[in-house]
Enzyme design. Structure first.
Site, PDB file in Angstrom:
ATOM      1  N   LYS A 177      12.955 -55.305 -39.686  1.00 51.97           N
ATOM      2  CA  LYS A 177      12.348 -56.035 -38.574  1.00 51.97           C
ATOM      3  C   LYS A 177      13.273 -56.123 -37.363  1.00 51.97           C
ATOM      4  O   LYS A 177      12.809 -56.283 -36.242  1.00 51.97           O
ATOM      5  CB  LYS A 177      11.887 -57.413 -39.035  1.00 51.97           C
TER       6      LYS A 177
HETATM    7  C1  LIG Z   1       8.243 -57.191 -43.308  1.00 54.84           C
HETATM    8  C2  LIG Z   1       8.747 -56.347 -44.422  1.00 54.84           C
HETATM    9  C3  LIG Z   1       7.933 -55.380 -45.046  1.00 54.84           C
HETATM   10  C4  LIG Z   1       6.464 -55.186 -44.680  1.00 54.84           C
HETATM   11  O1  LIG Z   1       6.292 -54.653 -43.397  1.00 54.84           O
HETATM   12  P1  LIG Z   1       4.854 -54.698 -42.681  1.00 54.84           P
HETATM   13  O2  LIG Z   1       5.086 -54.237 -41.311  1.00 54.84           O
HETATM   14  O3  LIG Z   1       4.430 -56.141 -42.746  1.00 54.84           O
HETATM   15  O4  LIG Z   1       3.935 -53.826 -43.463  1.00 54.84           O
HETATM   16  C5  LIG Z   1       8.478 -54.587 -46.048  1.00 54.84           C
HETATM   17  N1  LIG Z   1       9.761 -54.744 -46.431  1.00 54.84           N
HETATM   18  C6  LIG Z   1      10.577 -55.665 -45.874  1.00 54.84           C
HETATM   19  C7  LIG Z   1      11.964 -55.809 -46.369  1.00 54.84           C
HETATM   20  C8  LIG Z   1      10.105 -56.493 -44.847  1.00 54.84           C
HETATM   21  O5  LIG Z   1      10.918 -57.404 -44.293  1.00 54.84           O
END
Ligand SMILES: *Cc1c(COP(=O)(O)O)cnc(C)c1O
Length: 478
Positions: free
Chosen positions: A117
């Site tokens: 993120k």
């Molecule tokens: C947020 C997250 C996801 C999922 O991503 P999306 O964009 O919501 O599909 C997967 N793995 C980790 C470690 C995350 O922080």
């Protein structure tokens, strides 16, 4: 470039207008009116740009196609401030590493909070600060987190002018690493609020505060949730960077496997493919919360209630509904926004599901849009982590393990498979210890994390107290 809602509101907006907004007024999500098309020559030119000038320049080239209301020099400066070796650990920013023959891992989690993120949120911090200064406005971000989103938001917004973050989390229910990461921030514009309750209590408080329109307007309450188009756009860049690292020849095809929750990450891959990136398959990997896997297998999209949502060892994918999915459905239905509105506003509200199984567009789209899916459980996760450690001396996190397990079900000869690594294992140390009998290594920069002083305010799940806290800190200006 103009943006419109997935639900048919005809009003067209520019990038900076939708940057600071959440949902469109009709409840839909914003999408560009069309995806810019990249020719084979342009793709080759970008390959050179990434190799010679680096990730920040590549990001600038891609973002420029979607952002025409920020002067190019300013946008470039923000890309250069964001995507640095200092912040992301390597000059490649998202380095690719080989696993078994034909399978690669794209490392997206070497940013400040060790989860993918950061890739988008770090840029968002600069964009927010820039646009708020230009408008002479301020913003109070109110959120609820059980881990990755909240910490990525706090690390992106710390010290930024014009922005405060009020992040609620369930008291005592985050992993010790995630808690220490968030609560050790000492920046005066970052406020951690631990709610004596569960994640749903936090989310209910956020909804209640945002639902008080007078309060929301007076205190400039906003969010940084995953439906923000700028976040999705920033994620498009690493599909190109991953592609350039996995291929040498123009026109070569690559598949990506994406550990998925809210469908934000894999939707960025869909956008990259719509722009002309030669992606063979996009493989959607879910955990036990498999609403997306069920959809791609059957055409039925059925959201879960929160008591039907499993708590798993890949918690960042524990979703009840996939909040970005609506964007993809609009493309699947070839732009029929009225139909999207009926599906998401009427059918989903009334019946908790919709069914496209008999729709020829669903069958066509599965072929044409190249989506496949799979599901991984706690036992699969442990096995994949053990096996990867034994065969390749690498430790992967639980979400990446879900991805790798599902990727192996969709390998094709001569098509490289790139698995997106969405977090580092240290964030989910308990499960790694369960799998391997020992904890994963801690990156040196975090070695003293448990000892750092922590800053948090504990509150009962009470909307009025949270409002009073926000009011007080807005008035004293901290
Ligand atoms: C947020 C997250 C996801 C999922 O991503 P999306 O964009 O919501 O599909 C997967 N793995 C980790 C470690 C995350 O922080």
């Amino acid at each position: 470039m103009r943006y419109v809602s997935t639900r048919g509101n005809p009003e067209q907006r520019r990038f900076c207008d939708i940057l600071l907004e959440g949902l469109a007024p009709d409840g839909g999500l914003y999408l560009p009116t069309s995806y810019p098309q990249i020719s084979a020559d342009q793709l080759q030119a970008w390959r050179l740009i990434y190799a010679e000038q680096g990730y920040a320049q590549l990001a600038f080239e891609i973002l420029s196609l979607y952002i025409d209301d920020i002067p190019p020099a300013d946008l470039l400066a923000m890309c250069q401030k964001t995507y640095t070796k200092e912040i992301f650990g390597t000059a490649a920013i998202t380095p690719l590493r080989p696993l078994e023959a034909g399978v690669f891992v794209l490392a997206l989690s070497n940013g400040p909070t060790l989860a993918f993120k950061d890739m988008a949120m770090q840029l968002l911090g600069h964009l927010f600060e820039y646009e708020l200064a230009r408008r002479g406005e301020e913003l109070n971000i109110l959120g609820a987190t059980s881990g990755d989103t909240g910490s990525a938001a706090e690390y992106a917004m710390r010290g930024k002018q014009g922005v405060r973050v009020f992040m609620t989390s369930p008291h005592g229910r985050m992993s010790p690493f995630q808690q220490a990461q968030m609560f050790s921030l000492q920046d005066t514009n970052i406020h951690n609020i631990a709610i004596e309750g569960v994640f749903d209590d936090c989310q209910d408080i956020v909804k209640a505060v945002s639902g008080d329109h007078d309060f929301k307007r007076k205190y400039h309450i906003g969010t940084v949730n995953s439906i923000n188009w700028a976040r999705l756009l920033a994620q498009v860049v690493y599909y190109f960077a991953g592609y350039f690292q996995a291929t040498t020849q123009p026109g070569q095809r690559v598949s990506f496997t994406v550990p998925s929750g809210n469908f934000g990450n894999v939707c960025a891959g869909h956008v990259a493919r719509c722009m002309g990136l030669p992606i063979e398959k996009l493989v959607v990997a879910t955990n036990e919360n498999d609403v997306l896997d069920v959809f791609f297998k059957t055409g039925v999209y059925r959201v879960r209630s929160s008591d039907q949502t499993h708590e798993t060892s890949s918690p960042s994918m524990d979703i009840s509904k996939a909040s970005n999915f609506e964007r993809f459905v609009l493309d699947l239905l070839q732009g029929d926004a009225q139909r999207v509105r009926r599906l998401f506003q009427d059918d989903l509200q009334r019946e908790g599901q919709f069914d496209l199984s008999l729709d020829p567009l669903f069958q066509q789209a599965k072929q044409g849009l190249g989506f496949v899916s799979g599901r991984s459980t706690h036992a699969d996760r442990l096995r994949t982590i053990q096996d990867t450690h034994r065969r390749f001396a690498q430790i992967i996190d639980t979400h990446t393990a879900d991805g790798l397990k599902v990727a192996r079900e969709h390998l094709q000869a001569d098509v490289p498979m790139v698995v997106l690594e969405t977090a580092l294992p240290i964030k989910f140390a308990d499960t790694i210890t369960q799998a391997l009998g020992h904890a994963p290594p801690c990156p040196p920069a975090f070695a003293d994390l448990p000892q750092r002083p922590q800053r948090v305010t504990v509150m009962s799940p009470d909307v009025a107290s949270v409002k009073a806290y926000i009011r007080k800190h807005c008035e004293i200006g901290a």
